[in-house]
Design a protein around this motif. Sequence first.
Motif, short mmCIF file in Angstrom:
data_model
loop_
_atom_site.label_atom_id
_atom_site.label_comp_id
_atom_site.label_asym_id
_atom_site.label_seq_id
_atom_site.Cartn_x
_atom_site.Cartn_y
_atom_site.Cartn_z
N LYS A 218 0.86 -1.19 0.00
CA LYS A 218 0.00 0.00 0.00
C LYS A 218 0.89 1.24 0.00
N LEU A 219 0.55 2.22 -0.84
CA LEU A 219 1.33 3.45 -0.94
C LEU A 219 0.50 4.63 -0.44
N GLU A 220 1.12 5.43 0.41
CA GLU A 220 0.52 6.68 0.88
C GLU A 220 1.58 7.77 0.84
N MET A 221 1.19 8.95 0.37
CA MET A 221 2.09 10.11 0.38
C MET A 221 1.78 10.91 1.63
N ASN A 222 2.78 11.16 2.45
CA ASN A 222 2.55 11.76 3.75
C ASN A 222 3.71 12.69 4.12
N ASN A 223 3.44 14.03 4.13
CA ASN A 223 4.44 15.01 4.57
C ASN A 223 5.77 14.85 3.84
N ASN A 224 5.70 14.90 2.53
CA ASN A 224 6.89 14.81 1.68
C ASN A 224 7.62 13.47 1.78
N TYR A 225 6.95 12.49 2.35
CA TYR A 225 7.53 11.14 2.40
C TYR A 225 6.55 10.16 1.76
N TYR A 227 5.10 6.64 2.00
CA TYR A 227 4.94 5.55 2.96
C TYR A 227 4.49 4.30 2.20
N VAL A 228 5.30 3.22 2.27
CA VAL A 228 4.99 1.98 1.55
C VAL A 228 4.87 0.86 2.58
N ARG A 229 3.68 0.30 2.67
CA ARG A 229 3.44 -0.84 3.56
C ARG A 229 3.56 -2.12 2.75
N LEU A 230 4.49 -3.00 3.13
CA LEU A 230 4.69 -4.27 2.44
C LEU A 230 4.04 -5.39 3.25
N TYR A 231 3.02 -6.02 2.69
CA TYR A 231 2.28 -7.04 3.42
C TYR A 231 2.92 -8.42 3.31
N ASP A 232 3.43 -8.77 2.15
CA ASP A 232 4.00 -10.09 1.90
C ASP A 232 5.04 -9.98 0.80
N PHE A 233 5.98 -10.92 0.82
CA PHE A 233 6.92 -11.04 -0.30
C PHE A 233 6.39 -12.13 -1.24
N GLU A 240 4.83 -5.13 -8.63
CA GLU A 240 3.96 -4.17 -7.97
C GLU A 240 4.77 -3.00 -7.41
N PHE A 241 5.96 -3.31 -6.89
CA PHE A 241 6.78 -2.23 -6.34
C PHE A 241 7.28 -1.30 -7.45
N LYS A 242 7.52 -1.86 -8.63
CA LYS A 242 7.94 -1.01 -9.75
C LYS A 242 6.90 0.06 -10.04
N LYS A 243 5.62 -0.31 -9.93
CA LYS A 243 4.55 0.63 -10.21
C LYS A 243 4.57 1.79 -9.20
N VAL A 244 4.67 1.45 -7.90
CA VAL A 244 4.67 2.52 -6.91
C VAL A 244 5.97 3.30 -6.94
N ALA A 245 7.09 2.65 -7.32
CA ALA A 245 8.36 3.36 -7.42
C ALA A 245 8.29 4.43 -8.49
N SER A 246 7.59 4.10 -9.59
CA SER A 246 7.43 5.09 -10.65
C SER A 246 6.64 6.29 -10.16
N GLN A 247 5.60 6.03 -9.37
CA GLN A 247 4.80 7.13 -8.81
C GLN A 247 5.63 7.98 -7.85
N ILE A 248 6.45 7.32 -7.05
CA ILE A 248 7.27 8.03 -6.06
C ILE A 248 8.29 8.92 -6.75
N LEU A 249 8.93 8.38 -7.81
CA LEU A 249 9.96 9.14 -8.52
C LEU A 249 9.37 10.36 -9.22
N GLN A 250 8.11 10.30 -9.60
CA GLN A 250 7.47 11.42 -10.26
C GLN A 250 6.85 12.42 -9.28
N SER A 251 6.94 12.09 -7.98
CA SER A 251 6.37 12.96 -6.96
C SER A 251 7.46 13.85 -6.36
N ASP A 252 7.06 14.65 -5.38
CA ASP A 252 8.02 15.52 -4.68
C ASP A 252 8.51 14.89 -3.39
N ALA A 253 8.33 13.59 -3.24
CA ALA A 253 8.72 12.92 -2.00
C ALA A 253 10.22 13.04 -1.77
N GLY A 254 10.57 13.39 -0.54
CA GLY A 254 11.98 13.50 -0.20
C GLY A 254 12.57 12.22 0.35
#
Length: 281
Positions: A218-225, A227-233, A240-254
């Motif tokens: 689960k991905l949440e954007m919170n205060n310039n960070y 937040y990725v919750r990993l439930y299972d490997f 799935e992580f590639k998808k959220v990584a793409s979103q994170i890289l396009q965001s202003d997350a520090g």
Amino acid sequence: MGAPDAALLSKQPSNMKKNILKILLPVLLLAVFLTGFALGRDSWQLPSEKNLQNTELSKPPGADFSLFWDVWNLIEAKFVNRDELNRQKMIYGAISGLVNSLSDPYSVFLTPDESANFKDELEGHFEGIGVEIGVQAGVLTVIAPLEGTPAKQAGLQAGDQILEVDGQATNDLSLDEAVAKIKGPKGTEVNLTILKKDQTETRQVKIVRDVIDVPVLKLEMNNNYAYVRLYDFTANINSEFKKVASQILQSDAGGIILDLRDNPGGYLERAVDLAGWFLPS
């Protein structure tokens, strides 16, 4: 004197017959016994030929299985309910004992059915209530309920002890047996007796089983960070992580926060793949 001699001679053949019969009768009985023993021996003393397959396949050189077969043969010959013996279950039990002798908590033998169920869970879908369980301090315990599942909706929490499943005490069940009883077809019910942490009274929880699609993250954007919750490997965690990584890289997350709390594990290779996103090559 002739008459008595004649009478004596006439009795000698009869006595000889009796003596011969006395000798032959034990011999015949012994022959019958040995024949019956040999026929019986074929039916129970050689299960590797009669009831089993591939007994020599992949056998390590120098391995002496004579004691194993001695015990097997004794069970086949003397066990009270030998007509009800499940030889495949006996083989699985022997293999399980072999693995358990390693005293390694991370090594376990799974039967083909158990292995198929385990793979289904790692692939991300199965039918049940959606809860990871384990044995802690000798008690069947909830490791983590999965998000959006019947177990989560019923209020199960990490640390809850499962004392009974459908009225059967879990201390009489192995972990695999408990999992098999809790899982089941969609739409069916399972009744759990639960003891919450720091409580002394149990409560009954009735849960309707469903098709469980295991949430991966689960991905949440919170205060310039991010937040990725990993439930299972699971098998698809990397994609799935590639998808959220793409979103994170396009965001202003520090930065990124990875939350692994209550993550029960999964494929080691997928965990290594995920670590590769953060560690230098």
